[in-house]
Scaffold this active site. Structure first.
Site, PDB file in Angstrom:
ATOM      1  CG  HIS A 289      -1.909  -1.035   1.357  1.00  0.00           C
ATOM      2  ND1 HIS A 289      -1.981  -1.893   2.426  1.00  0.00           N
ATOM      3  CD2 HIS A 289      -2.922  -1.401   0.529  1.00  0.00           C
ATOM      4  CE1 HIS A 289      -3.000  -2.724   2.263  1.00  0.00           C
ATOM      5  NE2 HIS A 289      -3.573  -2.464   1.120  1.00  0.00           N
TER       6      HIS A 289
ATOM      7  CE  LYS B 245     -10.843  -7.644   1.942  1.00  0.00           C
ATOM      8  NZ  LYS B 245      -9.837  -6.704   1.474  1.00  0.00           N
TER       9      LYS B 245
ATOM     10  NE  ARG C 126      -3.153  -7.495  -4.598  1.00  0.00           N
ATOM     11  CZ  ARG C 126      -3.840  -8.211  -3.737  1.00  0.00           C
ATOM     12  NH1 ARG C 126      -3.235  -8.697  -2.683  1.00  0.00           N
ATOM     13  NH2 ARG C 126      -5.116  -8.444  -3.925  1.00  0.00           N
TER      14      ARG C 126
ATOM     15  CB  SER D 296      -4.162  -6.720   4.766  1.00  0.00           C
ATOM     16  OG  SER D 296      -3.785  -5.518   4.149  1.00  0.00           O
TER      17      SER D 296
HETATM   18  N1  COA Z   1       0.223  -4.172  -2.424  1.00  0.00           N
HETATM   19  C1  COA Z   1      -0.049  -5.186  -1.605  1.00  0.00           C
HETATM   20  N2  COA Z   1      -1.292  -5.551  -1.264  1.00  0.00           N
HETATM   21  C2  COA Z   1      -2.309  -4.852  -1.773  1.00  0.00           C
HETATM   22  C3  COA Z   1      -2.092  -3.783  -2.640  1.00  0.00           C
HETATM   23  C4  COA Z   1      -0.757  -3.439  -2.957  1.00  0.00           C
HETATM   24  N3  COA Z   1      -0.473  -2.438  -3.773  1.00  0.00           N
HETATM   25  N4  COA Z   1      -3.292  -3.295  -2.988  1.00  0.00           N
HETATM   26  C5  COA Z   1      -4.214  -4.043  -2.368  1.00  0.00           C
HETATM   27  N5  COA Z   1      -3.611  -4.981  -1.633  1.00  0.00           N
HETATM   28  C6  COA Z   1      -4.284  -6.029  -0.877  1.00  0.00           C
HETATM   29  C7  COA Z   1      -4.855  -5.590   0.416  1.00  0.00           C
HETATM   30  O1  COA Z   1      -3.955  -5.793   1.473  1.00  0.00           O
HETATM   31  C8  COA Z   1      -6.073  -6.476   0.530  1.00  0.00           C
HETATM   32  O2  COA Z   1      -5.711  -7.721   1.082  1.00  0.00           O
HETATM   33  P1  COA Z   1      -6.796  -8.602   1.856  1.00  0.00           P
HETATM   34  O3  COA Z   1      -7.876  -8.926   0.862  1.00  0.00           O
HETATM   35  O4  COA Z   1      -6.013  -9.758   2.274  1.00  0.00           O
HETATM   36  O5  COA Z   1      -7.308  -7.768   2.987  1.00  0.00           O
HETATM   37  C9  COA Z   1      -6.508  -6.692  -0.907  1.00  0.00           C
HETATM   38  O6  COA Z   1      -5.373  -6.432  -1.664  1.00  0.00           O
HETATM   39  C10 COA Z   1      -7.559  -5.750  -1.405  1.00  0.00           C
HETATM   40  O7  COA Z   1      -7.731  -4.792  -0.453  1.00  0.00           O
HETATM   41  P2  COA Z   1      -7.983  -3.249  -0.562  1.00  0.00           P
HETATM   42  O8  COA Z   1      -7.144  -2.556  -1.553  1.00  0.00           O
HETATM   43  O9  COA Z   1      -7.938  -2.737   0.829  1.00  0.00           O
HETATM   44  O10 COA Z   1      -9.367  -3.238  -1.157  1.00  0.00           O
HETATM   45  P3  COA Z   1     -10.657  -3.791  -0.529  1.00  0.00           P
HETATM   46  O11 COA Z   1     -11.206  -4.712  -1.553  1.00  0.00           O
HETATM   47  O12 COA Z   1     -10.476  -4.317   0.841  1.00  0.00           O
HETATM   48  O13 COA Z   1     -11.433  -2.443  -0.381  1.00  0.00           O
HETATM   49  C11 COA Z   1     -12.985  -0.738  -0.902  1.00  0.00           C
HETATM   50  C12 COA Z   1     -12.407  -2.102  -1.241  1.00  0.00           C
HETATM   51  C13 COA Z   1     -12.748  -0.318   0.531  1.00  0.00           C
HETATM   52  C14 COA Z   1     -12.362   0.276  -1.808  1.00  0.00           C
HETATM   53  C15 COA Z   1     -14.494  -0.881  -1.177  1.00  0.00           C
HETATM   54  O14 COA Z   1     -15.012  -1.943  -0.402  1.00  0.00           O
HETATM   55  C16 COA Z   1     -15.253   0.372  -0.835  1.00  0.00           C
HETATM   56  O15 COA Z   1     -15.195   1.326  -1.586  1.00  0.00           O
HETATM   57  N6  COA Z   1     -15.973   0.391   0.303  1.00  0.00           N
HETATM   58  C17 COA Z   1     -16.754   1.553   0.711  1.00  0.00           C
HETATM   59  C18 COA Z   1     -18.260   1.305   0.565  1.00  0.00           C
HETATM   60  C19 COA Z   1     -18.636   1.385  -0.895  1.00  0.00           C
HETATM   61  O16 COA Z   1     -18.580   2.420  -1.533  1.00  0.00           O
HETATM   62  N7  COA Z   1     -19.070   0.232  -1.450  1.00  0.00           N
HETATM   63  C20 COA Z   1     -19.441   0.151  -2.841  1.00  0.00           C
HETATM   64  C21 COA Z   1     -18.206  -0.044  -3.688  1.00  0.00           C
HETATM   65  S1  COA Z   1     -18.534   0.149  -5.416  1.00  0.00           S
END
Ligand code: COA
Length: 161
Positions: free
Chosen positions: A18, A44, A93, A131
């Site tokens: 991140h 999650k 990724r 994560s």
């Molecule tokens: N390097 C390493 N790991 C990475 C990374 C990077 N550059 N980018 C993402 N990851 C990993 C994260 O650690 C995470 O791992 P995990 O699944 O083991 O926890 C995974 O990739 C994806 O996580 P993240 O980037 O945090 O995205 P998410 O899918 O958890 O989050 C949101 C998505 C928060 C953006 C989305 O749920 C959201 O917008 N929520 C708000 C409510 C909303 O608007 N909902 C409608 C969405 S259209």
């Protein structure tokens, strides 16, 4: 005009993957808001509370210029509007990330036509980090020094014990 972008995620916890995206994205915009989701995807249930995730993230990005950290509990598309952000940044990724990311980007565009999503390729050393894997390795006593900041490691160990 100030160009503000959002980098949203669950950050449970923030990893070097991140942080790599945050550093690179911060050079592309006047202001980057790291947006920590109170309502991540339905599959999650975070280990750290929203307050803890915001605090940890804030601590480790403190020295990166033009970056701030905010928690949000509404729709990302609405939060982007609240922040005056017209760009959402996401890291990719692997090809397998693309389908989900394309769906998110399209939904966010449908909800807020003013916002566009851009993707940055994750730097090679971080392509396999997530994560949840870091949490698992930490829980089983593995070494996570190469994946997270020492302050994140300390918080993880405290949470696990
Ligand atoms: N390097 C390493 N790991 C990475 C990374 C990077 N550059 N980018 C993402 N990851 C990993 C994260 O650690 C995470 O791992 P995990 O699944 O083991 O926890 C995974 O990739 C994806 O996580 P993240 O980037 O945090 O995205 P998410 O899918 O958890 O989050 C949101 C998505 C928060 C953006 C989305 O749920 C959201 O917008 N929520 C708000 C409510 C909303 O608007 N909902 C409608 C969405 S259209």
């Amino acid at each position: 005009m100030t160009r503000t972008a959002l980098y949203p995620g669950t950050f449970d916890p923030i990893t070097f993957g991140h942080m790599d995206i945050i550093k690179r994205a911060s050079r592309l915009f006047d202001h980057l808001v790291v947006a920590v989701a109170g309502h991540p995807s339905h599959s999650k249930s975070p280990m750290f509370s929203l307050e803890e995730r915001v605090e940890l993230t804030r601590e480790v990005v403190r020295d990166i210029p033009r970056v701030s950290v905010c928690g949000f509990s509404n729709l990302l598309a609405d939060f982007a509007r609240d922040c005056g952000a017209s760009t959402i940044v996401r890291g990719l990724r692997a090809v397998s990330d693309f389908e989900y990311e394309f769906q998110l980007a399209s939904m966010n565009k449908a909800l807020n036509a003013e916002v566009d999503t851009i993707f940055l390729p994750t730097s090679t050393p971080y392509t396999y980090i997530s994560s949840s894997l870091v949490r698992e390795v930490a829980a089983l006593g593995g070494d996570i020094d190469q994946f997270v900041d020492p302050r994140v490691k300390a918080a993880l160990i405290k949470k696990i014990c």
